[in-house]
Every structure is written in C-alpha cells, then in structure tokens.
Scaffold this motif. Structure first.
Motif, short mmCIF file in Angstrom:
data_model
loop_
_atom_site.label_atom_id
_atom_site.label_comp_id
_atom_site.label_asym_id
_atom_site.label_seq_id
_atom_site.Cartn_x
_atom_site.Cartn_y
_atom_site.Cartn_z
N VAL A 293 0.84 -1.21 0.00
CA VAL A 293 0.00 0.00 0.00
C VAL A 293 0.87 1.25 0.00
O VAL A 293 0.59 2.22 -0.72
N MET A 294 1.94 1.22 0.78
CA MET A 294 2.84 2.38 0.78
C MET A 294 3.40 2.63 -0.61
O MET A 294 3.49 3.76 -1.07
N ARG A 295 3.77 1.52 -1.26
CA ARG A 295 4.28 1.66 -2.63
C ARG A 295 3.18 2.22 -3.54
O ARG A 295 3.42 3.07 -4.38
N ALA A 296 1.94 1.70 -3.35
CA ALA A 296 0.83 2.14 -4.21
C ALA A 296 0.56 3.63 -4.05
O ALA A 296 0.28 4.32 -5.03
N ILE A 297 0.65 4.13 -2.82
CA ILE A 297 0.33 5.56 -2.63
C ILE A 297 1.51 6.46 -2.99
O ILE A 297 1.44 7.67 -2.81
N GLY A 298 2.59 5.85 -3.46
CA GLY A 298 3.66 6.67 -4.01
C GLY A 298 4.96 6.71 -3.23
O GLY A 298 5.83 7.53 -3.52
N VAL A 299 5.10 5.83 -2.23
CA VAL A 299 6.37 5.79 -1.49
C VAL A 299 7.38 5.03 -2.36
O VAL A 299 7.09 3.93 -2.83
N ILE B 69 -0.16 0.57 -10.90
CA ILE B 69 0.60 -0.34 -10.03
C ILE B 69 0.73 -1.72 -10.70
O ILE B 69 1.24 -2.66 -10.12
N THR B 93 5.99 5.33 -9.74
CA THR B 93 5.80 5.65 -8.32
C THR B 93 5.57 7.15 -8.16
O THR B 93 4.66 7.59 -7.45
N ARG B 96 2.14 8.08 -9.46
CA ARG B 96 1.06 7.72 -8.53
C ARG B 96 0.99 8.72 -7.39
O ARG B 96 -0.08 9.14 -6.96
N LEU B 97 2.18 9.07 -6.87
CA LEU B 97 2.25 9.96 -5.72
C LEU B 97 1.50 11.27 -5.98
O LEU B 97 0.79 11.77 -5.10
N ILE B 100 -2.60 10.08 -8.40
CA ILE B 100 -3.61 9.06 -8.10
C ILE B 100 -3.73 8.86 -6.59
O ILE B 100 -2.72 8.77 -5.88
N PHE B 102 -5.37 6.32 -3.67
CA PHE B 102 -5.89 4.96 -3.52
C PHE B 102 -6.63 4.81 -2.19
O PHE B 102 -6.15 5.28 -1.16
N PHE B 104 -8.31 1.49 -0.04
CA PHE B 104 -8.39 0.03 -0.07
C PHE B 104 -9.46 -0.47 0.91
O PHE B 104 -9.84 0.23 1.86
N TYR B 108 -5.43 -0.01 5.63
CA TYR B 108 -3.96 0.00 5.63
C TYR B 108 -3.37 1.32 6.11
O TYR B 108 -2.51 1.91 5.46
N MET B 110 -1.01 3.32 8.82
CA MET B 110 0.17 2.93 9.60
C MET B 110 -0.22 2.98 11.09
O MET B 110 -0.58 4.05 11.59
N GLU B 125 6.21 12.39 1.51
CA GLU B 125 6.91 11.70 0.41
C GLU B 125 7.10 12.66 -0.76
O GLU B 125 8.11 12.60 -1.45
#
Lengths: 395, 241
Positions: A293-299, B69, B93, B96-97, B100, B102, B104, B108, B110, B125
């Motif tokens: 998920v972190m990767r998906a949101i752009g990390v 993705i 990446t 997306r940042l 887009i 997301f 889920f 998810y 933290m 980020e």
C-alpha cells in the motif's frame, strides 16, 4: 517520517524486538570482548614495558629477559662499553636468583632481584624504605605473608638449599626495610629485592659479576632502535630488545590467541547479523500488505529500503550499546580469571578497554545492521504491488 | 490523446483515464489466466464510475492498471494524457504519488502514526513543507468529518473513521483521480452508507472517482456503472453518449 516508521515497526512487537536486541547485545558483548582480547594483551604488555621509561633490555644472547636461567657475564666491562655511547642515559643491571628463607621450621622459596635502587625499574615501593644499604631487603606482601614477617624483621636468607642435607648456602641475615610491588611479577610469586652487591656476596664465585638483564634508558630524542643496533654490534654476548622488537616477539607468541579472538569475534558478529536479518525479514513478511500500500500511494522503493535498513540498524545499534556495557562487565570477570594464570605479571591485562575497540565493535555492528537490513529491504522493495494486494485481499 | 470509444463521444480535453484494447494475462501455477481481454474505456474528469461484476471478472486488475501499479500485457493506459503502461518503476511511483489516490478495503493505515500523520505521509513523500503538510492534513480530516480525531491512532478509531482517514490520505496530494477497491467491504451497512455519502460529496466537489465494488448501494450511487465479466466490459451504463 521514515525513521518514525522504522521505529514504529519495531515497537509494534515489543517482546520480539526486545529479545532480538538482547541477542544482539550478547553478540556485541562477545565481539567487544574478542576485540579487547585481540589487542588488549599486546597493548597491556606495551604499557607495562613503557611504564618505567626503559627503552631497551639486554638479555643473554638468544633469550628473552628472565626466559631462562642464563646470565650475562662481565657486568662491569659491559657497563663501561655502554657508557661510551652518549645516547645511553641510564643503565640498570639486574641479577635474578632464587632465595630460601627458613621460617616457622619450614623452607620458603622465592625469587630475588639484585638491583641498583637509584635506577631500578622492577618494583614500586608501597611502604618503608628502599634497599639503600647492604644487608637489607624489600619484599612483596606474598613473601612477607609466607614467612610471617613485617618491616623491621630480620630474616635468614640463602641463595642455595640442598634438600638432602637440609643445608643452606650463601646464607645471610637481611633486615626487611620495605614492602614493594613487583611490576613484572605474578600475583602468587614470593619475591624480594636486594642491592646487587648484596646478592653478589651471597652467590657462588661462578655467578659473581653477572646480570640476568640490563635495562637501558636512552637520551631523549635518541633512536632506541639505532642504540639497540649499536649494542648488538659492540656487545655480541647479548640480545638487545627494544620495545618495538619486544612487542613484535609478543605478537608472534600471541598470534594463536589473536586468531582465536578474531574467529570468535567474527562468529558473534555473524550470529548478530543472522538474528537481525531473521527478525527484520519476519517483520517484513508480516507487513507485505502495508508495504504494498505504501508503494501504491507513491512511497518510492528507495524509501522503503531506507526504512527497513533503519530497522536493522536500530536493533543493531541499541543492541551494540547494551552489549558494550555487558562486554565490559564480562571482560572484567574473564580478566580476573585469566590473570590468575600462574606466572603471569599481575600488571598484564588480557582484556584491556580501549575506546578504539569499542568504536570498532560499534562500527562493525552498525555495518552488520545495514547488511542485515539489506536482504529484507530488497524483498520489501521488490514486492509486486498488485499481486501482493491481490494475495492480501484473498487472505 | 484519446479517440472516440464504443461507449460514445469523448471530450478529449476532459478525459482522465483512457484504456485501449488492454489485455492482462498472468500465470496461476502452470495455467495462463486472461484477467483482462481487450478492455477499452474512457473516464472523464468529474466522473464517478463504479466497476462491478462477479469475483474474478477482472475488476481489481483493471483498477490496478488504471492506478499504474500493474502493467498490461498489451494495449495502452493513459492517465491525464500520460502513457503509464510504459513507465519504469521510479516514474510510475512518482506519477502515482502526485496523480492518483488509492483507497483500499482494509484501510492499511500505519498503526503507530496518528490520523494526521497518516494523512501527511504522501505529502511528506512529495517533500511538501511540514507546515503545509500539517495544515492540509487538518483540512482534509475536517473535510471527512474527523477534525477532532487527528491525534488518534488507527487502533483508537472505528472502521468507518479509519476508512475516512484513508480517503483523506488518498486526497493528500490533490490527485486527478481517486481509485477505491471495495471501500465499504469491511464496514457495516450504516458506516458503509457514510462512506458512500462521502464519495458522493467528493464527486460533487469535482473529484474523479473510480470504484470497484460488490456493494450495490455504492455502485448505485455512482453516475456510471461498468459491468465486467470474464475480463471484458459487458455493459457501460451511463457511459459517454
């Protein structure tokens, strides 16, 4: 934020992280002890040699000081030759011998050094006065304890004893004037010192005008190695040993010891490395969905790698810091055990704390932590995002 | 950028998502699965699209391709005029940042971060100034009705509240497109209704939304419903005409 997330991942499973930190601390303690052991004895020996300011020692040709019963003849002549070198500042001939003292109906044996008190470098006076005149002696506490003597007592001391006839030779009454600690002596070694002429007068004719060892101070600014070469050229009956050559010889003798320390240190480092890798890998495997998920949101991959490597480093550094304390405690304990080994000078430490050793251990563990984090970090960064999310959804 | 589709006329300057003859195969053991078989689709700015269909029909695969993705086996995917199917990992990446958001099914968030910090994560980020991160995170939490829950951790929030934080996080970098995969899947009917209302409000405020769902109510709330079966679009109710 990455550091916060790394610490958060560790705090999430406190008990598991604590166990890993303890494991790393034990490995770090072992590593520190091994680093201290690998370098400590050598450094301790170097400090011991330097402690009295003598730069060169002369021993009978082919031997080390007090390694055998061999002696150097013609002390007077050798002293004259040595004095001809302007780089030599002080000369201290020392004769070693054994002594026998009759006390409470039994024979107590020990060793004695014949020295010149004005230039001696073998002991330090704890109380009383030095051997400023013939007919007096100083002794260590161990010998005084064995013969139940104190400062002011007079003892009957002999340099020879025949157990069959129970007769003494070279016997003389000596008054105890001081308590001393012998720098190169072992803890349970009965030792005394007298003036060299006193010992000469007690020895047989064959042992007169001899020395077991010369200790030499060179003039400030003079090169001890050059003086050593000069001595070996002009006095062929002796081996001249500078501190550098003495340490080289000690290094040679301790090489097995050092190899053992290096191997054990490497093993403990590897164990720490595996522990951290395992913990971080397990942690990553539990968080694949979160990471995807972190990767998906752009990390970025880099930041995932940094976060996970930081987890490994954090465990390693905290473990290492705890391990340094633990290592110092265990080193002190082990040092006490090893220092009791018979015949070793009390001043020799097996585990000598040197800040450089601590930094080395800490540095190695930090590097190991980085290394330990790389595999799980690579796994985490390589997770296929969509497939991982699909697996998570099915799960 | 985009051409007219079977669904009808497309306003080229308004198209956010454009898929052309997209196929996606993957291996399941030794078997090749055709998850998507020639999907062509456009989504315009301000659309609210629900993708529905039976499990395994390719809905999530389609959403993953739109979200950059995953990459198609063949065909092209454009988001806001940029081909994303050919981007490398770093570029995808970064795309997306910034473009887009997301959401889920399982939120998810933290667990150790507060709601505010979770919302700030994509902004951190993107290297936004810290003050700006805080202000925008607070604004977004207020928007989703959680202005008083910013300092709470996910474990201190209900499922519905966690999903709202996840939605706020998805909006952090002002994306062109919000993608949601079963966003009400883990919520009870009442909480799910709140999320549906929030999505409608978001769409009303101009956010383009594509949502994959089995939830009839959520699908009915969308302005456009795309039915999928066996990796194909079989119906596009409310498509551009």
């Amino acid at each position: 934020m990455r550091l916060t997330l790394a610490l958060a991942a560790l705090v999430r499973h406190r008990a598991r992280t604590l166990l890993a930190v303890i494991g790393v601390a034990v490995a770090a303690a072992m590593l520190l002890d091994m680093v201290m052991l690998a370098t400590g004895m050598r450094e301790s020996f170097r400090q011991l040699l330097l402690s009295r300011g003598f730069d060169i020692r002369l021993a009978p040709k082919g031997t080390l000081p007090f390694d055998t019963d061999a002696t150097i003849p013609s002390v007077g002549a050798i002293t004259t030759v040595l004095r001809s070198n302007p780089d030599i500042r002080e000369i201290s001939p020392v004769l070693g011998s054994s002594i026998h003292i009759q006390a409470a109906g039994r024979d107590v044996s020990g060793s004695v050094l014949g020295i010149n008190p004005s230039v001696q470098g073998d002991y330090e006076l704890l109380s009383g006065t030095d051997v400023t005149e013939p007919g007096v002696m100083v002794a260590n506490d161990y010998l005084l304890g064995l013969v139940h003597a104190r400062i002011g007592d007079t003892l009957s001391v002999a340099t020879g004893y025949d157990p069959q006839t129970r007769s003494y030779s070279g016997q003389r009454k000596l008054k105890v004037t001081g308590r001393v600690r012998f720098i190169y002596g072992a803890a349970e070694q009965a030792s005394a010192a007298v003036r060299r002429e006193t010992l000469d007068s007690m020895e047989s004719d064959a042992r007169r005008d001899r020395a077991s060892l010369f200790m030499i101070r060179v003039r400030p600014g003079a090169d001890p190695d050059r003086v050593r070469d000069w001595i070996e050229t002009y006095i062929p009956t002796v081996s001249a040993i500078s501190i550098a050559t003495a340490i080289a010889q000690v290094d040679q003798r301790l090489s097995y010891f050092r190899q053992l320390a290096v191997i054990l240190g490497a093993v403990s480092l590897f164990v720490g490395f595996l522990l951290v890798t395992t913990l971080v890998t397990v942690s990553v495997n539990e968080r694949t969905g979160e990471i995807a998920v972190m990767r998906a949101i752009g990390v970025s991959r880099d930041h995932i790698v940094q976060q996970i490597v930081a987890e490994g480093v954090a465990i390693s550094v905290v473990g290492a810091l705890l391990g340094l304390g633990l290592g110092l405690v265990t080193a002190r304990y082990l040092n006490a055990i090893l220092s009791a080994f018979p015949g070793l000078p009390t001043a020799i430490d097996f585990f000598l704390f040197q800040p450089q050793a601590a930094w080395s251990a800490l540095g190695l563990l930090t590097l190991s932590g980085i290394g330990a984090g790389i595999y799980p970090a690579w796994r985490a960064a390589s997770l296929p995002i969509s497939e991982t999310l699909r697996r998570e959804a099915i799960a | 950028m985009s051409e007219p589709t079977d669904a009808g006329t497309v306003h080229l300057d308004r198209v956010v998502v454009s898929l052309r003859d997209v196929h996606r195969d993957y291996m399941l053991g030794a078997e090749r699965v055709h998850a998507l078989q020639g999907v062509t689709l456009d989504v315009e700015r301000g659309d609210y699209v629900a993708i529905v269909g039976p499990s395994g029909c390719g809905k999530s695969t389609l959403l993953n391709l739109i979200g950059a993705i995953d990459q198609p086996t063949s065909g092209s995917v454009e988001i806001s005029g940029k081909r994303v199917d050919t981007l490398g990992d770093w570029q995808a990446t970064s795309f997306r940042l910034r473009n887009i958001g997301f959401v889920f099914q399982r939120f998810y968030l933290m667990p150790i971060l507060t709601a505010l910090e979770n919302v700030s994560l994509p902004m951190a980020e993107a290297k936004l100034p810290r003050e700006e991160q805080r202000a925008r995170a607070a604004e977004l939490l207020s928007y989703v009705g959680l202005s008083n829950r910013g300092r709470h951790r996910p474990s201190q929030l209900s499922g519905g509240e966690q999903q709202r934080v996840a939605i706020a996080r998805a909006l952090a970098n002002r994306p062109a497109l919000l993608l949601a995969d079963e966003p009400t899947g883990e919520l009870d009917a009442h909480t799910g209704a709140d999320i549906i209302a929030l999505f409608k409000r978001l769409n009303g405020d101009g956010v383009t939304i594509v949502v994959v769902t089995h939830d009839e109510e959520l699908a009915n709330a969308a302005r456009r419903k795309i039915h999928m079966r066996d990796g194909r679009v079989v119906d596009d109710a409310g498509g551009h005409a």
